[in-house]
Motif scaffolding. Sequence first.
Motif, PDB file in Angstrom:
ATOM      1  N   SER A  57       0.264  -4.573  -5.828  1.00 49.03           N
ATOM      2  CA  SER A  57       1.458  -3.947  -6.390  1.00 49.03           C
ATOM      3  C   SER A  57       2.707  -4.761  -6.064  1.00 49.03           C
ATOM      4  CB  SER A  57       1.602  -2.523  -5.838  1.00 49.03           C
ATOM      5  OG  SER A  57       2.802  -1.925  -6.285  1.00 49.03           O
ATOM      6  N   LEU A  58       2.815  -5.232  -4.821  1.00 50.69           N
ATOM      7  CA  LEU A  58       3.980  -6.026  -4.409  1.00 50.69           C
ATOM      8  C   LEU A  58       4.093  -7.321  -5.203  1.00 50.69           C
ATOM      9  CD1 LEU A  58       4.092  -5.843  -0.489  1.00 50.69           C
ATOM     10  CD2 LEU A  58       5.779  -4.950  -2.089  1.00 50.69           C
ATOM     11  N   LEU A  59       2.988  -8.070  -5.285  1.00 48.34           N
ATOM     12  CA  LEU A  59       3.028  -9.371  -5.956  1.00 48.34           C
ATOM     13  C   LEU A  59       3.221  -9.219  -7.463  1.00 48.34           C
ATOM     14  CD1 LEU A  59       0.255 -11.328  -4.011  1.00 48.34           C
ATOM     15  CD2 LEU A  59       2.737 -11.535  -3.790  1.00 48.34           C
ATOM     16  N   THR A  60       2.634  -8.201  -8.050  1.00 46.46           N
ATOM     17  CA  THR A  60       2.817  -7.969  -9.480  1.00 46.46           C
ATOM     18  C   THR A  60       4.279  -7.653  -9.796  1.00 46.46           C
ATOM     19  OG1 THR A  60       0.551  -7.151  -9.719  1.00 46.46           O
ATOM     20  CG2 THR A  60       2.115  -6.557 -11.445  1.00 46.46           C
ATOM     21  N   ARG A  61       4.881  -6.810  -8.976  1.00 46.56           N
ATOM     22  CA  ARG A  61       6.300  -6.487  -9.167  1.00 46.56           C
ATOM     23  C   ARG A  61       7.162  -7.724  -9.016  1.00 46.56           C
ATOM     24  NH1 ARG A  61       7.795  -1.646  -5.266  1.00 46.56           N
ATOM     25  NH2 ARG A  61       9.872  -2.048  -6.163  1.00 46.56           N
ATOM     26  N   ALA A  62       6.833  -8.554  -8.024  1.00 47.49           N
ATOM     27  CA  ALA A  62       7.629  -9.752  -7.765  1.00 47.49           C
ATOM     28  C   ALA A  62       7.547 -10.736  -8.925  1.00 47.49           C
ATOM     29  CB  ALA A  62       7.151 -10.413  -6.470  1.00 47.49           C
ATOM     30  N   VAL A  63       6.355 -10.938  -9.467  1.00 45.50           N
ATOM     31  CA  VAL A  63       6.194 -11.857 -10.599  1.00 45.50           C
ATOM     32  C   VAL A  63       6.936 -11.322 -11.815  1.00 45.50           C
ATOM     33  CG1 VAL A  63       4.545 -12.862 -12.222  1.00 45.50           C
ATOM     34  CG2 VAL A  63       4.003 -12.807  -9.777  1.00 45.50           C
ATOM     35  N   ASN A  64       6.770 -10.047 -12.107  1.00 43.38           N
ATOM     36  CA  ASN A  64       7.447  -9.456 -13.269  1.00 43.38           C
ATOM     37  C   ASN A  64       8.967  -9.535 -13.148  1.00 43.38           C
ATOM     38  OD1 ASN A  64       5.161  -8.729 -14.757  1.00 43.38           O
ATOM     39  ND2 ASN A  64       4.933  -6.775 -13.676  1.00 43.38           N
ATOM     40  N   ALA A  65       9.474  -9.368 -11.920  1.00 42.83           N
ATOM     41  CA  ALA A  65      10.921  -9.345 -11.714  1.00 42.83           C
ATOM     42  C   ALA A  65      11.553 -10.732 -11.763  1.00 42.83           C
ATOM     43  CB  ALA A  65      11.234  -8.676 -10.375  1.00 42.83           C
ATOM     44  N   GLU A  98       0.006   2.362  19.714  1.00 46.39           N
ATOM     45  CA  GLU A  98       0.469   3.524  18.983  1.00 46.39           C
ATOM     46  C   GLU A  98       0.124   3.363  17.507  1.00 46.39           C
ATOM     47  OE1 GLU A  98       4.510   4.583  19.696  1.00 46.39           O
ATOM     48  OE2 GLU A  98       4.432   3.989  21.797  1.00 46.39           O
ATOM     49  N   PRO A  99       0.104   4.457  16.756  1.00 49.48           N
ATOM     50  CA  PRO A  99      -0.209   4.360  15.332  1.00 49.48           C
ATOM     51  C   PRO A  99       0.764   3.429  14.620  1.00 49.48           C
ATOM     52  CG  PRO A  99      -0.234   6.642  16.063  1.00 49.48           C
ATOM     53  CD  PRO A  99       0.325   5.841  17.195  1.00 49.48           C
ATOM     54  N   THR A 100       0.253   2.670  13.651  1.00 48.77           N
ATOM     55  CA  THR A 100       1.088   1.757  12.887  1.00 48.77           C
ATOM     56  C   THR A 100       1.164   2.210  11.440  1.00 48.77           C
ATOM     57  OG1 THR A 100      -0.806   0.327  12.392  1.00 48.77           O
ATOM     58  CG2 THR A 100       0.488  -0.196  14.358  1.00 48.77           C
ATOM     59  N   THR A 101       2.241   1.775  10.772  1.00 48.48           N
ATOM     60  CA  THR A 101       2.418   2.110   9.364  1.00 48.48           C
ATOM     61  C   THR A 101       1.502   1.243   8.514  1.00 48.48           C
ATOM     62  OG1 THR A 101       4.737   2.617   9.795  1.00 48.48           O
ATOM     63  CG2 THR A 101       4.094   2.270   7.495  1.00 48.48           C
ATOM     64  N   PRO A 102       0.756   1.818   7.570  1.00 46.33           N
ATOM     65  CA  PRO A 102      -0.127   1.013   6.708  1.00 46.33           C
ATOM     66  C   PRO A 102       0.678  -0.034   5.939  1.00 46.33           C
ATOM     67  CG  PRO A 102      -0.603   3.360   6.485  1.00 46.33           C
ATOM     68  CD  PRO A 102       0.668   3.252   7.272  1.00 46.33           C
ATOM     69  N   LEU A 103       0.053  -1.173   5.687  1.00 48.95           N
ATOM     70  CA  LEU A 103       0.718  -2.220   4.919  1.00 48.95           C
ATOM     71  C   LEU A 103       0.861  -1.790   3.463  1.00 48.95           C
ATOM     72  CD1 LEU A 103      -1.091  -5.424   6.232  1.00 48.95           C
ATOM     73  CD2 LEU A 103       1.254  -4.711   6.723  1.00 48.95           C
ATOM     74  N   PRO A 104       1.947  -2.192   2.805  1.00 43.87           N
ATOM     75  CA  PRO A 104       2.096  -1.898   1.376  1.00 43.87           C
ATOM     76  C   PRO A 104       0.977  -2.562   0.582  1.00 43.87           C
ATOM     77  CG  PRO A 104       4.185  -2.608   2.334  1.00 43.87           C
ATOM     78  CD  PRO A 104       3.134  -2.866   3.358  1.00 43.87           C
ATOM     79  N   ASN A 105       0.632  -1.988  -0.572  1.00 42.84           N
ATOM     80  CA  ASN A 105      -0.408  -2.551  -1.415  1.00 42.84           C
ATOM     81  C   ASN A 105       0.004  -3.930  -1.916  1.00 42.84           C
ATOM     82  OD1 ASN A 105      -1.503  -2.922  -4.419  1.00 42.84           O
ATOM     83  ND2 ASN A 105      -2.989  -1.710  -3.265  1.00 42.84           N
ATOM     84  N   LEU A 106      -0.798  -4.944  -1.599  1.00 46.81           N
ATOM     85  CA  LEU A 106      -0.422  -6.325  -1.898  1.00 46.81           C
ATOM     86  C   LEU A 106      -0.364  -6.594  -3.395  1.00 46.81           C
ATOM     87  CD1 LEU A 106       0.253  -9.148  -0.879  1.00 46.81           C
ATOM     88  CD2 LEU A 106      -2.205  -9.620  -0.759  1.00 46.81           C
TER      89      LEU A 106
END
Length: 247
Positions: free
Chosen positions: A167-175, A157-165
């Motif tokens: 963007s995720l890692l940049t947010r995590a480092v900044n936070a 069945e169709p799957t949800t696209p993965l979040p942009n990596l």
Amino acid sequence: MTDTRIAVLIDADNISPKYAAALLEELAAYGVATVKRAYGDWTTASLGGWKSELHKHGIVPFQQFAYTKGKNSTDSALIIDAMDLLYAGNVEAFALVSSDSDFTRLATRIRESGKRVYGIGARKTPQSFVAAVDTFIYVEVLGQEGEPGDADEAPEEPTTPLPNLQSLLTRAVNATSDDDGWAHLGAIGSYLRSLDSSFDPRLYGSPKLAALVEAQPYLTTSGGGSSGVRVGLKGKTTARKAATKKS
């Protein structure tokens, strides 16, 4: 591995038996599976592949007949047993193995009682269920017995696209970074899990978070050993350190 007692409840109608060994191995990193149950109508040919896995891994089968065509009574049986186990108080965590959104409310109810909930399912799992658990593990990143295309596997069945990596890692480092721009790898991992219960470096082709971070051209790493790996955004850590020295 911890001594946390986990109740593993499997919706056999919804998960291929080829993942049985792999999902139990994955859960062993979180605790001890003291309860292992699989629910389904074992009189049907579609669950034939599960029977050998039940014996091999000590999983107890629970028979649930489909009383009405088109209605999934397996879900109700699993939910009732989960609540019985919750009130008995003999486990500290639950693993709900299914790709079915019908277990969303069950997951939130168990968490409201202070128990940890792990979800295991396919990439087709609705986001409502993924978000309802503490940690969600996609079966696609697990090792498996058998080969894709087994007779018991449902059509893809169709799957949800993965979040942009990036963007995720940049947010995590900044936070999670200190004033000098460096963030500890452990803090980044915790942040990513709190941001997205299904985050897993294996979804992006890396076995561990450290390897995933080191492969990103926009990140830089430092340290290791007992002090732990630190991560920063390229160009940002140097600038912050320089600013500190001038002051």
